[in-house]
Write a protein that holds these residues in place. Structure first.
Motif, PDB file in Angstrom:
ATOM      1  N   PRO A   5       0.800  -1.231   0.000  1.00  0.00           N
ATOM      2  CA  PRO A   5       0.000   0.000   0.000  1.00  0.00           C
ATOM      3  C   PRO A   5       0.835   1.284   0.000  1.00  0.00           C
ATOM      4  O   PRO A   5       0.471   2.250  -0.683  1.00  0.00           O
ATOM      5  CB  PRO A   5      -0.836  -0.093   1.278  1.00  0.00           C
ATOM      6  N   LYS A   6       1.941   1.310   0.730  1.00  0.00           N
ATOM      7  CA  LYS A   6       2.785   2.519   0.755  1.00  0.00           C
ATOM      8  C   LYS A   6       3.392   2.773  -0.626  1.00  0.00           C
ATOM      9  O   LYS A   6       3.520   3.912  -1.040  1.00  0.00           O
ATOM     10  CB  LYS A   6       3.902   2.398   1.806  1.00  0.00           C
ATOM     11  N   GLN A   8       2.022   1.785  -3.489  1.00  0.00           N
ATOM     12  CA  GLN A   8       0.915   2.163  -4.362  1.00  0.00           C
ATOM     13  C   GLN A   8       0.556   3.641  -4.214  1.00  0.00           C
ATOM     14  O   GLN A   8       0.291   4.314  -5.196  1.00  0.00           O
ATOM     15  CB  GLN A   8      -0.315   1.294  -4.065  1.00  0.00           C
ATOM     16  N   GLU A   9       0.573   4.153  -2.983  1.00  0.00           N
ATOM     17  CA  GLU A   9       0.155   5.548  -2.760  1.00  0.00           C
ATOM     18  C   GLU A   9       1.285   6.556  -2.959  1.00  0.00           C
ATOM     19  O   GLU A   9       1.037   7.753  -3.025  1.00  0.00           O
ATOM     20  CB  GLU A   9      -0.463   5.709  -1.365  1.00  0.00           C
ATOM     21  N   SER A  10       2.516   6.098  -3.076  1.00  0.00           N
ATOM     22  CA  SER A  10       3.657   7.008  -3.216  1.00  0.00           C
ATOM     23  C   SER A  10       3.840   7.460  -4.664  1.00  0.00           C
ATOM     24  O   SER A  10       3.675   6.674  -5.589  1.00  0.00           O
ATOM     25  CB  SER A  10       4.945   6.318  -2.746  1.00  0.00           C
ATOM     26  N   LYS A  11       4.195   8.724  -4.816  1.00  0.00           N
ATOM     27  CA  LYS A  11       4.451   9.293  -6.147  1.00  0.00           C
ATOM     28  C   LYS A  11       5.941   9.519  -6.383  1.00  0.00           C
ATOM     29  O   LYS A  11       6.416   9.432  -7.500  1.00  0.00           O
ATOM     30  CB  LYS A  11       3.716  10.634  -6.299  1.00  0.00           C
ATOM     31  N   LYS A  37       5.225   7.033 -11.718  1.00  0.00           N
ATOM     32  CA  LYS A  37       5.778   7.634 -10.505  1.00  0.00           C
ATOM     33  C   LYS A  37       7.143   8.255 -10.831  1.00  0.00           C
ATOM     34  O   LYS A  37       7.706   7.979 -11.880  1.00  0.00           O
ATOM     35  CB  LYS A  37       5.935   6.572  -9.412  1.00  0.00           C
ATOM     36  N   ASP A  92       8.218  10.483  -0.924  1.00  0.00           N
ATOM     37  CA  ASP A  92       7.150   9.786  -0.205  1.00  0.00           C
ATOM     38  C   ASP A  92       7.672   8.495   0.427  1.00  0.00           C
ATOM     39  O   ASP A  92       7.197   8.069   1.470  1.00  0.00           O
ATOM     40  CB  ASP A  92       6.011   9.409  -1.165  1.00  0.00           C
TER      41      ASP A  92
END
Length: 162
Positions: A5-6, A8-11, A37, A92
């Motif tokens: 999840p980290k 997936q949400e990081s750009k 990303k 991130d």
């Protein structure tokens, strides 16, 4: 890793270019670009503990990098065109290498303190400290590793069967 999840949400993600004895990161780097990303890699300054995270333009960009005396690919010292993560929007997530880890999040690096010093700089950035994930082999997980007051604990360690 790519289902995490980290991740997936990081750009904006920093990742090391793996050495032969480390968890291989090439496929993760390819996925970072596939997902749209931004990817940053370390540039170490020899004779110091200073490291910057510089932006890659593509996975293929790796082939243009210089090989250091430590046998690590990195942008050359005169490469000033690349964005340094902390001069821009920060990071991130940082994927971190290491020689040994314990389940309390302590990391044994190669002894120069590059990542610990970099994380201290991250804490001064408006975005603050990025989430940190160490990539390890099960054999690198120890009961405890030696730490000093300058060592910054890792948020999470990923390894086989963890």
């Amino acid at each position: 890793v790519i289902a995490h999840p980290k991740y997936q949400e990081s750009k904006r993600i920093a990742i090391f270019l793996s050495m032969p004895d480390e968890v291989q990161t090439e496929e993760i780097i390819k996925d970072i670009f596939k997902q749209g990303k931004e990817c940053f890699i370390p540039r170490y300054k020899p004779q110091s503990n200073h490291m910057d995270m510089l932006k890659l333009s593509s996975a293929e960009d790796i082939s243009s990098l210089a090989l250091t005396s430590w046998n690590i690919l990195q942008p050359s010292d005169d490469d000033s065109a690349r964005e340094e993560a902390l001069a821009g929007g920060g990071l991130d997530l940082i994927f971190m290498p290491g020689l040994g880890f314990d389940k309390k999040g302590n990391r044994l690096g190669r002894g120069k303190g590059y990542y610990d010093t970099y994380l201290e700089r991250c804490m001064k950035h408006p975005r603050g400290k990025p989430y940190t994930i160490a990539l390890a082999f099960r054999e690198q997980i120890c009961e405890s590793v030696p730490v000093t007051e300058n060592d910054v604990p890792i948020d999470e360690i990923l390894y086989e069967d963890c």
